[in-house]
Write an enzyme that holds these catalytic residues in place. Sequence first.
Site, mmCIF file in Angstrom:
data_model
loop_
_atom_site.group_PDB
_atom_site.id
_atom_site.type_symbol
_atom_site.label_atom_id
_atom_site.label_comp_id
_atom_site.label_asym_id
_atom_site.label_seq_id
_atom_site.Cartn_x
_atom_site.Cartn_y
_atom_site.Cartn_z
ATOM 1 N N THR A 126 -2.256 3.557 4.051
ATOM 2 C CA THR A 126 -1.339 4.696 3.943
ATOM 3 C C THR A 126 -0.522 4.807 5.215
ATOM 4 O O THR A 126 -1.049 4.547 6.296
ATOM 5 C CB THR A 126 -2.183 5.984 3.799
ATOM 6 N N ARG A 132 -6.221 9.066 -10.564
ATOM 7 C CA ARG A 132 -6.923 9.378 -9.317
ATOM 8 C C ARG A 132 -5.911 9.760 -8.228
ATOM 9 O O ARG A 132 -4.886 9.110 -8.050
ATOM 10 C CB ARG A 132 -7.748 8.161 -8.870
ATOM 11 N N SER A 190 0.804 -1.232 0.000
ATOM 12 C CA SER A 190 0.000 0.000 0.000
ATOM 13 C C SER A 190 0.834 1.278 0.000
ATOM 14 O O SER A 190 0.285 2.381 0.009
ATOM 15 C CB SER A 190 -0.931 0.007 1.214
ATOM 16 N N THR A 206 1.625 7.019 0.177
ATOM 17 C CA THR A 206 0.719 5.917 -0.161
ATOM 18 C C THR A 206 0.764 5.591 -1.655
ATOM 19 O O THR A 206 1.145 6.437 -2.470
ATOM 20 C CB THR A 206 -0.731 6.327 0.207
ATOM 21 N N THR A 242 -5.962 8.397 7.196
ATOM 22 C CA THR A 242 -5.889 7.212 6.339
ATOM 23 C C THR A 242 -7.315 6.748 6.081
ATOM 24 O O THR A 242 -8.218 7.045 6.847
ATOM 25 C CB THR A 242 -5.041 6.096 6.995
ATOM 26 N N GLY A 243 -7.496 6.042 4.984
ATOM 27 C CA GLY A 243 -8.843 5.583 4.646
ATOM 28 C C GLY A 243 -9.285 6.169 3.319
ATOM 29 O O GLY A 243 -8.462 6.659 2.544
HETATM 30 N N1 ASP Z 1 -6.081 7.683 1.984
HETATM 31 C C1 ASP Z 1 -5.568 6.874 0.917
HETATM 32 C C2 ASP Z 1 -6.202 7.281 -0.364
HETATM 33 O O1 ASP Z 1 -7.379 7.568 -0.395
HETATM 34 C C3 ASP Z 1 -5.784 5.418 1.103
HETATM 35 C C4 ASP Z 1 -5.384 4.838 2.409
HETATM 36 O O2 ASP Z 1 -5.230 5.501 3.411
HETATM 37 O O3 ASP Z 1 -5.185 3.643 2.439
HETATM 38 O O4 ASP Z 1 -5.529 7.261 -1.362
#
Ligand code: ASP
Length: 332
Positions: free
Chosen positions: A193, A221, A91, A211, A244-245
Site C-alpha cells: 500500500t 474484502r 499493489s 491500495t 501498511t501490512g
Molecule cells: N493494508 C493493506 C490491506 O490490508 C495491504 C498492504 O498494505 O499492502 O489491504
Amino acid sequence: MKTSKLKTRREFLKITATGTIAAGVLPILMEAKNGIPNSSLSVSGPIVISTWNHGLPANEAAWKILSAKGTAIDAVEKGVNVIESDPENTSVGIGGAPDRDGRVTLDACIMNHNGDCGSVACLEHIVNPVSVARMVMEKTPHVMIVGDGALAFAIDQGFKKTDLLTPKSKIAWKEWLKSSQYKPVINIENHDTIGMLAMDHLGNLSGSCTTSGLAYKMHGRVGDSPIIGAGLFVDNEVGAACATGLGETVIRQCGSFLVVELMRQGISPTEACKIAVERIIKHEKNIKDLQVGFLAMNKKGETGAYAIHSGFNYAKYDTNGNKLIDSDFSDR
Ligand code: ASP
C-alpha cells in the site's frame, strides 16, 4: 534509524489546558500577529514521507507541489496518483493484483488539516481511487462510499471507466488459481500500500492512503487502508500516521489513530509506531507470517516508522532531498 529520545515528553508539543494547540502551529499564528518568527518553535515543513520504495517517485510529485507553496492536501493526492497510475505497480491502482475472482477492487482515503476526510472501498474500474475519495470529502456530506455506489459517484464526477486488470496481473492471477492458496506472505507484492503524509509551508498536515489490498482476497474484502483511524489519521494539532501490512490486524487496534494519540502525549513518532506495533504483536497469535508497518510525522516535522519484521522502508523528501529510510522493527 534509532528511536529518537525526547528529554521531556512535552519538549516538542505544548498543549494548552484544553489540549487544543500544538507548538507547530504557533509560529504561523505569531508571525501573523507580530510579524516576528520564533525560530525555537518553527515548523520544519515542507516535508513529505510515504511508504515503501514507490514512495520515492510519489514524493517527487508531492514535492513539486509543496516546494511551490502548494497545499499538503494537493501534495498527498497528486503524489500517490503517480503510483496509482503506474500499471507496473501490482499493489496500487491500475495493475493492482485482483481478488480471487479476478476483479481489481481498490481502497483509498484522504484526510486534510481540518479533519475532513473521504474514502472509497471496493471500487472497481477507476485508476485513481484517492481522487474519488477526495471528491467524497469535498462534494458529499459523507465520509465513505463503497462498491457500485462509489463507481457510480466516480463516473458522475467525470472519472473514466477503465479495465484495471493488466495482462501481467492476469497472468499472475491465473497462476495463483492453479493452487488457489490464500497465504499472505510478508514483504512481497501483497503488502505494498502507499500511505503518504505531508506538511506544507504553512505547517498544515494531510495524509492519503491507497491500495488494491491483499492479493487474491475474497471479493468484497476491505482492509485498513480506506478506514479513517486504521490506515490513516491526521490531527493537525498533533501529527499524522498511516499503515501498511495485514489490514485486519491494523483495524483491530485502530492503528493510525492510536499512533496519533500516542504522539499527542509527547511520544516521538518512532516510539508511537513501536507501541502500536507491540499492541498488534500482543494480540495476534502468529506474527511470523504477517507484516505491519506504521509511518508517522508529528507537528514539528519529526518522522518515524516501526514494523513487526525487517524489510519495511519509507521515502522522505525534505529540504535535504528525497531518500529511502529503513524502518526500525521488532522481529520477535
Ligand atoms: N493494508 C493493506 C490491506 O490490508 C495491504 C498492504 O498494505 O499492502 O489491504
